[in-house]
Write an enzyme that holds these catalytic residues in place. Sequence first.
Site, PDB file in Angstrom:
ATOM      1  N   ASN A 129       0.982  -1.245  -0.004  1.00 51.40           N
ATOM      2  CA  ASN A 129       0.076   0.185   0.090  1.00 51.40           C
ATOM      3  C   ASN A 129       1.014   1.456  -0.211  1.00 51.40           C
ATOM      4  O   ASN A 129       0.387   2.402   0.128  1.00 51.40           O
ATOM      5  CB  ASN A 129      -0.860  -0.180   1.244  1.00 51.40           C
ATOM      6  CG  ASN A 129      -1.729  -1.120   1.214  1.00 51.40           C
ATOM      7  OD1 ASN A 129      -2.307  -1.768   0.153  1.00 51.40           O
ATOM      8  ND2 ASN A 129      -2.035  -1.888   2.393  1.00 51.40           N
ATOM      9  N   HIS A 147     -13.880  -1.749   6.850  1.00 56.48           N
ATOM     10  CA  HIS A 147     -12.643  -2.205   7.283  1.00 56.48           C
ATOM     11  C   HIS A 147     -13.059  -2.810   8.629  1.00 56.48           C
ATOM     12  O   HIS A 147     -13.899  -2.271   9.729  1.00 56.48           O
ATOM     13  CB  HIS A 147     -11.608  -1.212   7.418  1.00 56.48           C
ATOM     14  CG  HIS A 147     -10.039  -1.965   7.688  1.00 56.48           C
ATOM     15  ND1 HIS A 147      -9.787  -1.814   9.140  1.00 56.48           N
ATOM     16  CD2 HIS A 147      -9.112  -2.328   7.010  1.00 56.48           C
ATOM     17  CE1 HIS A 147      -8.525  -2.561   9.195  1.00 56.48           C
ATOM     18  NE2 HIS A 147      -8.084  -2.677   7.770  1.00 56.48           N
ATOM     19  N   GLU A 169     -15.732   4.311   3.977  1.00 57.38           N
ATOM     20  CA  GLU A 169     -14.512   4.574   3.779  1.00 57.38           C
ATOM     21  C   GLU A 169     -14.483   5.596   2.452  1.00 57.38           C
ATOM     22  O   GLU A 169     -15.704   5.137   1.584  1.00 57.38           O
ATOM     23  CB  GLU A 169     -13.767   3.251   3.308  1.00 57.38           C
ATOM     24  CG  GLU A 169     -13.606   2.435   4.588  1.00 57.38           C
ATOM     25  CD  GLU A 169     -12.762   1.214   4.289  1.00 57.38           C
ATOM     26  OE1 GLU A 169     -12.076   0.977   3.190  1.00 57.38           O
ATOM     27  OE2 GLU A 169     -13.059   0.258   4.830  1.00 57.38           O
ATOM     28  N   SER A 201     -10.850  -0.378   0.694  1.00 56.24           N
ATOM     29  CA  SER A 201      -9.704  -1.154   0.752  1.00 56.24           C
ATOM     30  C   SER A 201      -9.661  -2.612   0.007  1.00 56.24           C
ATOM     31  O   SER A 201      -8.471  -2.731  -0.684  1.00 56.24           O
ATOM     32  CB  SER A 201      -9.132  -1.361   2.157  1.00 56.24           C
ATOM     33  OG  SER A 201     -10.206  -1.945   2.736  1.00 56.24           O
ATOM     34  N   ASP A 208     -13.358   7.135   6.615  1.00 55.52           N
ATOM     35  CA  ASP A 208     -11.773   6.591   6.684  1.00 55.52           C
ATOM     36  C   ASP A 208     -11.232   6.765   5.227  1.00 55.52           C
ATOM     37  O   ASP A 208     -11.626   6.129   4.276  1.00 55.52           O
ATOM     38  CB  ASP A 208     -12.342   5.196   6.976  1.00 55.52           C
ATOM     39  CG  ASP A 208     -10.684   4.268   7.435  1.00 55.52           C
ATOM     40  OD1 ASP A 208      -9.641   4.738   6.517  1.00 55.52           O
ATOM     41  OD2 ASP A 208     -10.782   3.343   7.847  1.00 55.52           O
ATOM     42  N   HIS A 236      -6.968   4.695   2.106  1.00 50.80           N
ATOM     43  CA  HIS A 236      -6.547   4.460   0.768  1.00 50.80           C
ATOM     44  C   HIS A 236      -6.511   5.833  -0.339  1.00 50.80           C
ATOM     45  O   HIS A 236      -6.079   5.612  -1.327  1.00 50.80           O
ATOM     46  CB  HIS A 236      -7.205   3.242   0.291  1.00 50.80           C
ATOM     47  CG  HIS A 236      -7.015   2.014   1.162  1.00 50.80           C
ATOM     48  ND1 HIS A 236      -5.712   1.460   0.717  1.00 50.80           N
ATOM     49  CD2 HIS A 236      -7.462   1.556   1.834  1.00 50.80           C
ATOM     50  CE1 HIS A 236      -5.571   0.428   1.546  1.00 50.80           C
ATOM     51  NE2 HIS A 236      -6.778   0.482   2.518  1.00 50.80           N
ATOM     52  N   LYS A 276       0.202   3.945   4.709  1.00 50.03           N
ATOM     53  CA  LYS A 276      -0.050   3.780   3.377  1.00 50.03           C
ATOM     54  C   LYS A 276       0.299   4.587   2.408  1.00 50.03           C
ATOM     55  O   LYS A 276       1.532   4.359   2.298  1.00 50.03           O
ATOM     56  CB  LYS A 276      -1.733   3.386   2.972  1.00 50.03           C
ATOM     57  CG  LYS A 276      -2.065   2.014   3.879  1.00 50.03           C
ATOM     58  CD  LYS A 276      -3.344   2.010   4.039  1.00 50.03           C
ATOM     59  CE  LYS A 276      -3.581   0.469   4.976  1.00 50.03           C
ATOM     60  NZ  LYS A 276      -4.791   0.327   5.605  1.00 50.03           N
TER      61      LYS A 276
END
Length: 387
Positions: free
Chosen positions: A47, A133, A176, A180, A205, A208, A239
């Site tokens: 990542n 997640h 998110e 992910s 979140d 990524h 990440k």
Amino acid sequence: MVDLKTWLSQQQEKGGLRSLRPVSSRAKGRLTLAGDGNRELIDFSSNDYLALAEHPALIAAAQQALLRFGTGSGASRLMSGDLAVHHELEEAMATLKGKEAALTFGSGYMANTGIIPALMNRHDCVFSDRLNHASIHDGCRLSGARVIRFRHNDLNHLEELLMEKRGTGTALIVVESIYSMDGDRCPLRELVAIKERFGCLLMVDEAHATGVFGAKGGGIIEEDGVSSGVDLAMGTFGKALGSYGAYVAGNREMIDYLLNRARSFVFSTALPPAVAAASLAAVQLIQQEPELRHDLQAKMAYFKGMLRAGGYLADLGPSQIIPIQVGESKAALAKAELLRKERIFATAVRPPTVPEGTARLRFSITRHHSTADLAQAAKALLEVMEL
Ligand SMILES: *Cc1c(COP(=O)(O)O)cnc(C)c1O
């Protein structure tokens, strides 16, 4: 308690057993696995999207902090572990996310399991995307709030559930921005309109997305211009930022509250100075060098183009995370093994990380990959997928 021997052999049987495989050397997007001779694999499982973990600016910042402050921070932030670098990092994150303040955590897992229980209790409800997640699910569970999961990225479903179950307590919506394991993107503008209509808090979140999306690398929150509608802008340093740790940005009151009440913050040692310094260097770098993002965007587009040209028809998504659906765990493991023979290292992601029957090969594109690497990986992948 389960019988350990039985459990382990059952997992082995259905391709669900996980094991650790040490990396003996790693640089420039290539790695060598211990016990695998000197065979170099091209790493598609990292990542470290912007290749910042090996960037001289991060290494220099970490080295300086190491020499000035030593290796460990020695105590929690509320004891004597609080250093100027933690504050500089928090200010930088608050600015990047367009919020008043920010707070750092030991990791993303700790942030999510600290923030949600600090805010929510058994009189409240959390509306959580089904594909969030594990750390978000665990934070919800730990809070004791009623947890209502909506279908992935399905805002109509979320609205139906809000109408039916919102109640009168505090309601928190958690998503998110870039998922992910699926690499798809949450429609944040529409979501902000919904959260306002139903009087909810919104937590996003961006593990990524930070560094990868947004004109300054502020993530989808920045790209969609929704920072004022996001109450808790959370993300990680491990990440695209090439370091370790996590943060949440919000208004001053929210941050003052969390630093008193988030147990994973209060009762845990502060991030090591070198780690915080590397994160700070990364946050500065992503703002000063948008080329890092443009380079990554070009690489992901090239890889997707190669797969499409080779006849891969399924959706490849909008991000650097490209899930190649396989189905059963054993089949995904077998395909990952075939790829390894071609010197391509991509992880077979299996349940419980993803839903049953959706085991996949997860390709993550990073700035380390050259055009030749991407072409080689696409060719090998098309062969493994029998296209
Ligand atoms: C990786 C990840 C986390 C956990 O972050 P760590 O710093 O690795 O503990 C949390 N949320 C999402 C969406 C992630 O991808």
